[in-house]
Design a protein around this motif. Sequence first.
Motif, PDB file in Angstrom:
ATOM      1  N   LEU A   8       0.830  -1.201   0.000  1.00 46.94           N
ATOM      2  CA  LEU A   8       0.000   0.000   0.000  1.00 46.94           C
ATOM      3  C   LEU A   8       0.870   1.259   0.000  1.00 46.94           C
ATOM      4  O   LEU A   8       0.567   2.243  -0.684  1.00 46.94           O
ATOM      5  CB  LEU A   8      -0.923   0.004   1.215  1.00 46.94           C
ATOM      6  CG  LEU A   8      -2.158  -0.911   1.110  1.00 46.94           C
ATOM      7  CD1 LEU A   8      -2.841  -1.051   2.461  1.00 46.94           C
ATOM      8  CD2 LEU A   8      -3.131  -0.355   0.064  1.00 46.94           C
ATOM      9  N   ASP A   9       1.953   1.206   0.742  1.00 48.88           N
ATOM     10  CA  ASP A   9       2.828   2.362   0.828  1.00 48.88           C
ATOM     11  C   ASP A   9       3.496   2.662  -0.514  1.00 48.88           C
ATOM     12  O   ASP A   9       3.639   3.820  -0.908  1.00 48.88           O
ATOM     13  CB  ASP A   9       3.892   2.123   1.902  1.00 48.88           C
ATOM     14  CG  ASP A   9       4.861   3.289   2.019  1.00 48.88           C
ATOM     15  OD1 ASP A   9       4.406   4.402   2.339  1.00 48.88           O
ATOM     16  OD2 ASP A   9       6.066   3.080   1.776  1.00 48.88           O
ATOM     17  N   ALA A  33       0.006   1.947  -3.888  1.00 48.56           N
ATOM     18  CA  ALA A  33      -1.417   2.330  -3.846  1.00 48.56           C
ATOM     19  C   ALA A  33      -1.783   3.301  -4.961  1.00 48.56           C
ATOM     20  O   ALA A  33      -2.908   3.294  -5.469  1.00 48.56           O
ATOM     21  CB  ALA A  33      -1.760   2.928  -2.489  1.00 48.56           C
ATOM     22  N   ASP A  34      -0.831   4.134  -5.386  1.00 44.10           N
ATOM     23  CA  ASP A  34      -1.122   5.139  -6.411  1.00 44.10           C
ATOM     24  C   ASP A  34      -0.549   4.746  -7.779  1.00 44.10           C
ATOM     25  O   ASP A  34      -0.335   5.603  -8.644  1.00 44.10           O
ATOM     26  CB  ASP A  34      -0.566   6.497  -6.001  1.00 44.10           C
ATOM     27  CG  ASP A  34       0.952   6.496  -5.843  1.00 44.10           C
ATOM     28  OD1 ASP A  34       1.541   5.395  -5.734  1.00 44.10           O
ATOM     29  OD2 ASP A  34       1.552   7.591  -5.831  1.00 44.10           O
ATOM     30  N   TYR A  78      -7.691  -5.274  -2.273  1.00 47.18           N
ATOM     31  CA  TYR A  78      -7.348  -4.854  -3.628  1.00 47.18           C
ATOM     32  C   TYR A  78      -8.050  -3.545  -4.004  1.00 47.18           C
ATOM     33  O   TYR A  78      -7.557  -2.788  -4.838  1.00 47.18           O
ATOM     34  CB  TYR A  78      -7.750  -5.931  -4.633  1.00 47.18           C
ATOM     35  CG  TYR A  78      -6.894  -7.182  -4.590  1.00 47.18           C
ATOM     36  CD1 TYR A  78      -5.525  -7.125  -4.341  1.00 47.18           C
ATOM     37  CD2 TYR A  78      -7.457  -8.438  -4.832  1.00 47.18           C
ATOM     38  CE1 TYR A  78      -4.750  -8.273  -4.315  1.00 47.18           C
ATOM     39  CE2 TYR A  78      -6.686  -9.601  -4.816  1.00 47.18           C
ATOM     40  CZ  TYR A  78      -5.340  -9.512  -4.555  1.00 47.18           C
ATOM     41  OH  TYR A  78      -4.567 -10.653  -4.531  1.00 47.18           O
ATOM     42  N   HIS A 127      -8.214  -0.888  -2.543  1.00 43.77           N
ATOM     43  CA  HIS A 127      -7.499   0.318  -2.120  1.00 43.77           C
ATOM     44  C   HIS A 127      -6.477   0.799  -3.153  1.00 43.77           C
ATOM     45  O   HIS A 127      -5.924   1.894  -3.012  1.00 43.77           O
ATOM     46  CB  HIS A 127      -6.794   0.076  -0.785  1.00 43.77           C
ATOM     47  CG  HIS A 127      -7.728  -0.216   0.348  1.00 43.77           C
ATOM     48  ND1 HIS A 127      -8.661   0.685   0.796  1.00 43.77           N
ATOM     49  CD2 HIS A 127      -7.872  -1.336   1.117  1.00 43.77           C
ATOM     50  CE1 HIS A 127      -9.338   0.157   1.800  1.00 43.77           C
ATOM     51  NE2 HIS A 127      -8.887  -1.069   2.018  1.00 43.77           N
ATOM     52  N   PHE A 128      -6.236  -0.006  -4.181  1.00 44.26           N
ATOM     53  CA  PHE A 128      -5.208   0.339  -5.158  1.00 44.26           C
ATOM     54  C   PHE A 128      -5.830   1.078  -6.346  1.00 44.26           C
ATOM     55  O   PHE A 128      -6.875   0.684  -6.874  1.00 44.26           O
ATOM     56  CB  PHE A 128      -4.467  -0.907  -5.627  1.00 44.26           C
ATOM     57  CG  PHE A 128      -3.643  -1.548  -4.550  1.00 44.26           C
ATOM     58  CD1 PHE A 128      -2.311  -1.199  -4.380  1.00 44.26           C
ATOM     59  CD2 PHE A 128      -4.196  -2.484  -3.687  1.00 44.26           C
ATOM     60  CE1 PHE A 128      -1.535  -1.773  -3.380  1.00 44.26           C
ATOM     61  CE2 PHE A 128      -3.435  -3.068  -2.677  1.00 44.26           C
ATOM     62  CZ  PHE A 128      -2.103  -2.702  -2.518  1.00 44.26           C
ATOM     63  N   LYS A 129      -5.165   2.119  -6.756  1.00 42.85           N
ATOM     64  CA  LYS A 129      -5.670   2.985  -7.822  1.00 42.85           C
ATOM     65  C   LYS A 129      -6.001   2.233  -9.117  1.00 42.85           C
ATOM     66  O   LYS A 129      -7.058   2.485  -9.721  1.00 42.85           O
ATOM     67  CB  LYS A 129      -4.643   4.097  -8.086  1.00 42.85           C
ATOM     68  CG  LYS A 129      -4.985   5.025  -9.236  1.00 42.85           C
ATOM     69  CD  LYS A 129      -3.853   6.034  -9.446  1.00 42.85           C
ATOM     70  CE  LYS A 129      -4.021   6.794 -10.748  1.00 42.85           C
ATOM     71  NZ  LYS A 129      -2.871   7.702 -11.003  1.00 42.85           N
TER      72      LYS A 129
END
Length: 369
Positions: A281-282, A285-286, A312, A314-316
Motif C-alpha cells: 500500500l505504501d 497504492a497510487d 485490492y 485500495h489500489f488505484k
Amino acid sequence: MRGLWLVLLSLCFMISCNSRDVEPVEGKQVEIRYSSLLAICESNGYTVVDVKNPWGEGLLRRYILVPSDSALPQNLPTGTLVRTPLSRTVLFSGVHALLFQELEALSAISGVCDCRYIYSTGVQSGLKEGTILDCGSSLDINTETIVRVNPDAIFVLPYENGGYGKLDRFSYPLVECADYMETSPLGCAEWVRFYARLLGCDEKGDSIFNAVCNEYETLRGKVSDVSIRPKLMCELKSTSAWYVPGGSSTMGQMYKDAGADYVFADYDTNGSVPLSVEVMLDKAADADVWLFKYNSLTDRTYTQLLGEYAGYAHFKPFKEKNVYACNTHRKNVFEETAFHPERFLRDLVSLFHPSLFPEYKTVYYEKMR
C-alpha cells in the motif's frame, strides 16, 4: 606468434569462466553478448562450453562437444563428453521442447517428462504416435522408459544444492539448463546458441538469437526517451505475502526496458521479494497500471478479485479499472517467451505506451473485466 595468440585466448577463456579450477583450453572464444553464465570456446576438433555456477563460484558444468562422425581428439579437457548432433534426447521442460521445434530438431526428442505441461504440437503428435515416449514426472522419472530411450543426453533443470535422484545411477550426459537463472532477458535468450550447437545447427541458433536481439533493442529504443512512464505494480497477494519480481530480475529489467516506472525497482535482487500488504500500500497504492499472471479455467474479474481479498480495492488501478491479466492456462507465456523476450516486451510496450503501436493487439495480457 601463433602460440602466444592461443595462450592469450586460453587465458581470456579462463578468466571469463570465473573459476580458479578451470583447465586451460586452446582455441577461439565465441563472443557472448548478454549471457552471464555461458562461455564457449571452439578448439581443434571439439567445442568447450562452460556453464558458470549461478549460486556460487566456479562452474556448474563443463561440456566437451565432439562431432559424432569424427574420432575423439587426443588430450581432451576434463568435462562431460557429448557427441553431436544429439539424436535421442529426453527433455524435462516444455520450454526446451518448443525451442527444439523452432530449431527444426523435433526428431531429436525421444522422450519427455511432465508431458501434460508441454504445449509443442510436434511433441504432442509424437506422444500420440509413439515416436516420443512419456518418461513420467520430472520428480519421479520412469527409469525403465529412460533405458528404452537410451538417450544421448537428458536436458534437466538444475537447482541450488539439488541432485537428480534416479538419474544419478546412469551415465547419460546431463545438460543442465540453467538458462532460467540468467540475470537479463537477452541473457536467457542467448542459450539458444548453446542448445543449437548441441543439435548441430549453430548457424540457425545464432540467426534466431540475432533476430531476437535486434527486435528487442528496437523496442527498447522506442521508449528510451519517453517523458511519461506509467507507475507499475504487479502480481497478486498470496496467503502470507505479496511476491513481486526484484528490480534486478529479468522481469524487473523488462519492465524498465518497456518504459515503465516499476515501483519495486529499488529492491536490487534478481529473485522474488515477499512484501507485506502494508508495504504494498505504501509503495503501490497510487500505481497507474497493475499487471499479474494466474492460472485458471476461467478468466478473473474485478468481482472475483474483490472476493479473494477486499484490500485490492485500495489500489488505484483497481479503482480506475486499469488492470491487465495473463491467464497462463490459455496463454503459453512462459514457454513462448523464455527464448523470445521480444514477444513479451512488445506486449508491455504497447500497454504502457499505446500510441507507439495503435493497431497492435496484445498477445499475452488482456484488460480485466
